[in-house]
Scaffold this active site. Structure first.
Site, short mmCIF file in Angstrom:
data_model
loop_
_atom_site.label_atom_id
_atom_site.label_comp_id
_atom_site.label_asym_id
_atom_site.label_seq_id
_atom_site.Cartn_x
_atom_site.Cartn_y
_atom_site.Cartn_z
N GLU A 348 0.83 -1.21 0.00
CA GLU A 348 0.00 0.00 0.00
C GLU A 348 0.87 1.27 0.00
OE1 GLU A 348 -2.77 0.30 3.29
OE2 GLU A 348 -3.01 2.45 2.94
N SER A 351 -4.23 5.61 -0.48
CA SER A 351 -5.52 5.07 -0.09
C SER A 351 -6.54 6.20 -0.19
CB SER A 351 -5.40 4.60 1.36
OG SER A 351 -6.66 4.20 1.83
N ARG A 388 7.12 5.83 1.66
CA ARG A 388 6.76 4.68 0.84
C ARG A 388 6.99 4.97 -0.65
NH1 ARG A 388 1.68 1.56 3.84
NH2 ARG A 388 2.83 1.26 5.78
#
Length: 422
Positions: A348, A351, A388
């Site tokens: 992920e 989102s 990320r």
RNA sequence: GGAGGAUUCGCAUAGCGGCCGAGUGCGCACGCUUGGAAAGCGUGUAUAGGGAAACCUAUCGAGGGUUCAAAUCCCUCAUCCUCCGCCA
């Protein structure tokens, strides 16, 4: 917060939604029961109050003995009113405490099930074949060291586990990502915002982060403030207790802020590197729109998230998150998972959630058009979460010598096409 | 951290125990007037809950208290402004 009127009229819909999430179905019946006695108490109080208002007025007008007689009556009535008022307040509070535990209604299109039951909507891009390229990919920790970009050891020394320094190319990557993100957001009609990250309990509570999510929130006890885990909190709470004009909708904000997460209960997970950290920076999209627009807005947020990944030239998939894994405010949630070569998995990176009117009702945010004032819908989506995204870029665009190619979209902001070894 | 002042209907203000859910001005909406516009005049103009409706109830920064009755008196808190101190 669910609309109590809707719940009264459609208890079965709410029960089904709770069941789909794996949450309490009995709660619905507790609320209905509590609501009914609350309404009776409110009614009783209002009747007594009306009587008191009338009597009080006559006391003011009366004189002498007549006044004394009325006063005796009024005193007695005042006690009754007070008692009824106390009872009313208690029952209202009790009912509210129950309602607030209820999660948002599930979107009927959301897949039912737990964390593993997501539905993959699409794959974009193809994971790179490192065998064909003739070398074994290095993970982001190693690359980060070679490039002088990420220092997790000193991060741990100074701030503890899950802490890190972004240095040199790492820090420059953050600036470039943020600048690119804000530039894209501006093009899409967002107002850039640098929000407070230290917020009061009302903001935290209103956005739904003091429920099940509370243990992941940092609290500064001495001053009774919280460090936000996402700028969704200050962006949503920005218009708390306001009525927004319909012709200004949708209102879109792109918040850039640090985010703080305790990561309680994740001890074994992602201990290496910067995938899961206590503090990171993020550009978050947040929309206020009319409820009937919410689904379409959700798709737009998702598209902007996809555009970002495509611009970074990173393979990813989009998943439709299953009911049991949704936040309590979300009616539906899409995650974008980027391909992480050294993990051989999609992870992920962004989102987006549609919270319909649920969050706005808690925060008391409405909009007004010719027909009156109505609850507004809120939606949020990650444009870029820095660590990320850095992981994804380093790992996917690495060369055999440890240098990393910079995606074309970032080059103007970074001033180079390649990150070199230090 | 210390001293003082403030917080009322979109904005600006009036009100300092019952006649106040609340006046006035501005703004806004509708109507009249006008060839059209401005001005002028008239009407309307918060939110929530209950009720078919009339209407009722609550809300004058928040919470508590005094009182038959609180925008108005008392206490606590929050925010803003001014001055002093301290720091960047």
């Amino acid at each position: 917060m669910i609309d109590i009127k809707f719940l009264r009229e459609n208890p079965d819909v709410v029960r089904a939604s709770q069941k789909g999430r794996g949450e309490s179905v009995e709660l619905v019946d507790q609320i209905l029961a509590s609501d009914e006695i609350k309404r009776a108490a409110v009614n009783e109080f209002e009747l007594l109050r009306q009587e008191q208002n009338v009597l009080s007025k006559s006391v003011g007008a009366a004189k002498g003995d007549e006044k004394n007689a009325l006063l005796a009556n009024a005193k007695e009535l005042a006690d009754k009113v007070k008692a009824a008022d106390t009872k009313r307040a208690e029952l209202e509070e009790q009912t509210k405490q129950l309602i607030i535990q209820l999660s948002n209604l599930l979107d009927t299109d959301a897949p039912i099930g737990g964390e593993e039951d997501f539905v993959t909507i699409e794959h974009v891009g193809t994971p790179r074949d490192f065998t064909k390229d003739g070398f074994e990919p290095k993970d982001h920790v190693e690359l980060g060291k070679l490039l002088g970009a990420i220092d997790t050891e000193r991060g741990a020394k100074v701030a503890g586990s899950r802490s890190y320094y972004l240095t040199g190319a790492g820090a420059m990557l953050e600036f470039a990502l943020v600048n690119y993100a804000i530039q894209s957001a501006l093009k899409n009609g967002f107002t850039p915002v640098i929000p407070p990250v230290l917020v009061n309990p009302a903001a935290m509570e209103g956005t739904g982060f003091l429920g099940q999510a509370a243990e992941n929130v940092y609290r500064i006890e001495k001053d009774d403030v919280y460090l936000v885990g996402t700028s969704e909190v200050p962006l949503a709470a920005m218009h708390m207790d306001e009525i927004l004009p319909a012709d200004k909708l949708p209102m879109r904000y792109a918040g850039y802020s640090s985010c703080f997460r305790r990561e309680a209960g994740t001890y074994g997970k992602d201990t290496r590197g910067i995938i899961r950290v206590h503090q990171f920076d993020k550009v978050e999209m947040f929309s206020f729109c009319k409820p009937e627009e919410a689904k379409a807005e959700h798709q737009r947020l998702l598209q902007w998230e996809k555009d970002f990944l495509i611009a970074m030239d990173i393979p990813f998939r989009v998943i439709d998150v299953a009911s049991g894994d949704l936040g309590s405010s979300a009616t539906r949630k899409f995650d974008i998972e980027a391909w992480i070569p050294t993990q051989g998995a999609y992870r992920e990176v962004t989102s987006t959630s549609n919270c319909t009117e649920f969050q706005a009702r808690r925060l008391n945010i409405r909009y007004k058009d010719a027909d009156g004032t109505k609850a507004i819908a809120t939606l949020n989506g990650t444009l870029v979460a820095i660590p990320r995204m850095i992981v994804a870029i380093l790992e996917n665009h690495q060369n055999s010598d440890g240098t990393v190619n910079v995606p074309a979209a970032l080059q103007p902001f970074l001033g180079t096409a390649k990150l070199e070894l230090v």
